[in-house]
Design an enzyme around this catalytic site. Structure first.
Site, PDB file in Angstrom:
ATOM      1  N   GLU A 230       0.885  -1.173   0.000  1.00  0.00           N
ATOM      2  CA  GLU A 230       0.000   0.000   0.000  1.00  0.00           C
ATOM      3  C   GLU A 230       0.915   1.213   0.000  1.00  0.00           C
ATOM      4  O   GLU A 230       1.613   1.464   0.978  1.00  0.00           O
ATOM      5  CB  GLU A 230      -0.920  -0.046   1.236  1.00  0.00           C
ATOM      6  CG  GLU A 230      -2.092   0.894   1.131  1.00  0.00           C
ATOM      7  CD  GLU A 230      -1.703   2.326   1.424  1.00  0.00           C
ATOM      8  OE1 GLU A 230      -1.655   3.123   0.465  1.00  0.00           O
ATOM      9  OE2 GLU A 230      -1.427   2.649   2.575  1.00  0.00           O
ATOM     10  N   CYS A 264      -0.691   9.414   2.685  1.00  0.00           N
ATOM     11  CA  CYS A 264      -0.604   8.904   1.297  1.00  0.00           C
ATOM     12  C   CYS A 264      -1.767   9.407   0.476  1.00  0.00           C
ATOM     13  O   CYS A 264      -1.693   9.443  -0.744  1.00  0.00           O
ATOM     14  CB  CYS A 264      -0.558   7.400   1.191  1.00  0.00           C
ATOM     15  SG  CYS A 264      -0.559   6.474   2.645  1.00  0.00           S
TER      16      CYS A 264
HETATM   17  C1  SIN Z   1      -2.709   7.473   4.963  1.00  0.00           C
HETATM   18  O1  SIN Z   1      -2.738   6.270   4.892  1.00  0.00           O
HETATM   19  O2  SIN Z   1      -1.630   8.074   4.866  1.00  0.00           O
HETATM   20  C2  SIN Z   1      -3.911   8.301   5.128  1.00  0.00           C
HETATM   21  C3  SIN Z   1      -5.152   7.703   5.549  1.00  0.00           C
HETATM   22  C4  SIN Z   1      -6.187   8.717   5.146  1.00  0.00           C
HETATM   23  O3  SIN Z   1      -6.208   9.815   5.665  1.00  0.00           O
HETATM   24  O4  SIN Z   1      -6.919   8.430   4.196  1.00  0.00           O
END
Ligand code: SIN
Length: 463
Positions: A230, A264
């Site tokens: 991911e 992300c």
């Molecule tokens: C992330 O995984 O960096 C963010 C999760 C989110 O805010 O959607």
């Protein structure tokens, strides 16, 4: 053996110091956890559920400690840390729910045969966690992995070892046996050692694309291993039309600058369909950016944004700023604010409409927003898809036809309407296409990467 130090990014103080995990300890853990006699895997599912529910109680009891530690070690605001801990507590119930919904056994029966599909744990899984959600994102893999009976080697980001240590202590306190879970403290070499270990059956990773590429390369001759990646994104948000300018400006602030842009799913590109409405919106948005408070979670005036995670992150951020300036980006917002200490940066907003084709398709992990003006929704979608990533995208529009068009044409794993690009729902899959992952989403679907299906046909007649 090496030592890693944990640093408060707001004060630059060393707040913890750890001996890196001995590689022999990793070997012994993997040896033991592969042994059937000691296996957590053969515990009754209900017994594992009881332990994980105890863990949830333990997290609840230590909520304040976790919140403070996340603030100190990661630098995010108190409110964001509170949300992270609350979401982590809900993870247990959500993983149970996901298990029931996605992995319930199926049975079919005829007069002569029974057909069944059930799911078994994969074995020894490595969970590689990121620094930006040091509790929530690793738990997003650890909980489902343990729930279905895997053993877990947890290698957190070396920047957030204190949070990881407290999390693992809590899991042990709840009753997860040491033969089922081991914390690995160390840097990149420790991560590599775990990933390429012959007794590891799978790797569940959350982090940047380059690290993902290097993991995939080290596993290229082991296609039998589970690999769930991911990664980040170069996420677009398109604005077409709206009723309430203030709410849209809020949505843009959240999308671009929550966690100082270190998500992300942060919006990296704001694509505005040219109109007087979007012009006014941009001005309102920039007024809001001017008012953003930046500081330590301990400051009297509660900050919206904390520091970046490290000096290296700050250097990379400024390299990107300089690059955009060189390529011809017009500065819409930059601040002269200086910070006596800590890895703070203030936000940058550039109009790159005239040069966006030259700007590299990179994920700049910080509060930097690139604005691109276009003339139509069709062009907006073409610009949005000018990326080899595909994690998250949003449309702001009053028209459901426009949303249908965006939903059908934008290439991303998360496509929102009148919502920020970030703040993903834990009740949904979390993952993307292209360089954003390998089609093994986390979130509600993380449980899928922790099992394999077993098909069985049973003949009821004696042969
Ligand atoms: C992330 O995984 O960096 C963010 C999760 C989110 O805010 O959607």
């Amino acid at each position: 053996m090496g030592i890693i130090e944990s640093i408060n990014p707001a004060s630059e103080d060393v707040i913890g110091s750890f001996q890196c995990t001995n590689l022999n300890d990793i070997d012994s853990f993997l040896e033991q956890s592969s042994s059937k006699l000691l296996s957590w895997k053969y515990l009754d599912m209900d017994a594992r559920i009881t332990v994980l529910k105890k863990f949830s109680t333990c997290l609840e009891a230590k909520k304040t400690d976790f919140i403070n530690l996340i603030c100190q070690e990661n630098g995010k605001s108190l409110q964001e840390s509170q949300l992270e801990v609350t979401a982590s507590i809900s993870k247990i119930q959500l993983s149970l729910h996901a298990f029931e919904n996605r992995l319930s056994a199926t049975h079919l029966e005829t007069e002569a045969f029974k057909f069944s599909t059930t799911y078994k744990p994969i074995g020894n899984l490595v969970v590689l966690g990121p620094f930006n959600f040091p509790l929530l994102l690793p738990l997003g893999h650890i909980i489902p992995a343990l729930l279905v009976g895997n053993s877990v080697l947890f290698k957190p980001s070396e920047l957030t070892s204190l949070v990881a240590q407290l999390c693992v202590d809590c899991l042990y306190e709840a009753g997860v046996p040491k033969t089922a879970l081991q914390l690995v403290l160390g840097g990149v070499d420790h991560g590599k050692y775990c990933v390429s270990h012959s007794k590891v059956d799978g790797v569940l990773f959350t982090g940047g694309y380059q690290a993902a590429q290097s993991i995939a390369n080290s596993l290229s001759s082991s296609p039998e291993k589970m690999l769930a990646l991911e990664c980040g994104g170069n996420n677009p948000l398109i604005v077409s039309s709206f009723k309430n300018k203030e709410s849209v400006a809020d949505c843009l602030i959240q999308s671009a600058f929550l966690t100082s842009g270190q998500r992300c799913t942060s919006m990296r590109r704001l694509i505005l369909i040219r109109s007087s409405q979007t012009d006014h919106l941009l001005n309102t948005f920039l007024d809001r950016v001017r008012l953003l408070t930046i500081g330590s979670y301990q400051d009297k005036q509660k900050p919206f944004m904390g520091p970046l995670i490290s000096e290296i992150a700050r250097k990379k951020f400024f390299q990107y700023v300089t690059l955009i300036q060189k390529l011809g980006g017009t500065t819409l917002y930059e601040s002269q604010q200086s910070f006596a200490k800590g890895y703070f940066v203030s936000p940058y907003v550039f109009d790159i409409s005239s040069c966006y084709e030259k700007v590299p398709d990179d994920e700049c992990f910080g509060p930097l927003l690139q604005v691109i003006y276009v003339d139509s929704l069709k062009e907006a979608v073409q610009v949005a898809n000018r990326t080899s990533y595909g994690l998250s995208a949003s449309l702001i529009s009053t028209s459901s036809e426009e949303f249908d068009y965006v939903y059908n044409h934008v290439q991303a794993g998360i496509i929102n309407w009148n919502k920020p690009t970030n703040g993903s729902s834990s009740q949904l899959p979390f993952g993307g296409i292209g360089k954003s992952g390998n089609f093994r989403p986390a979130g509600y679907f993380a449980i899928d990467s922790c099992v394999y299906p077993v098909a069985s046909v049973q003949n009821k007649q004696f042969l």
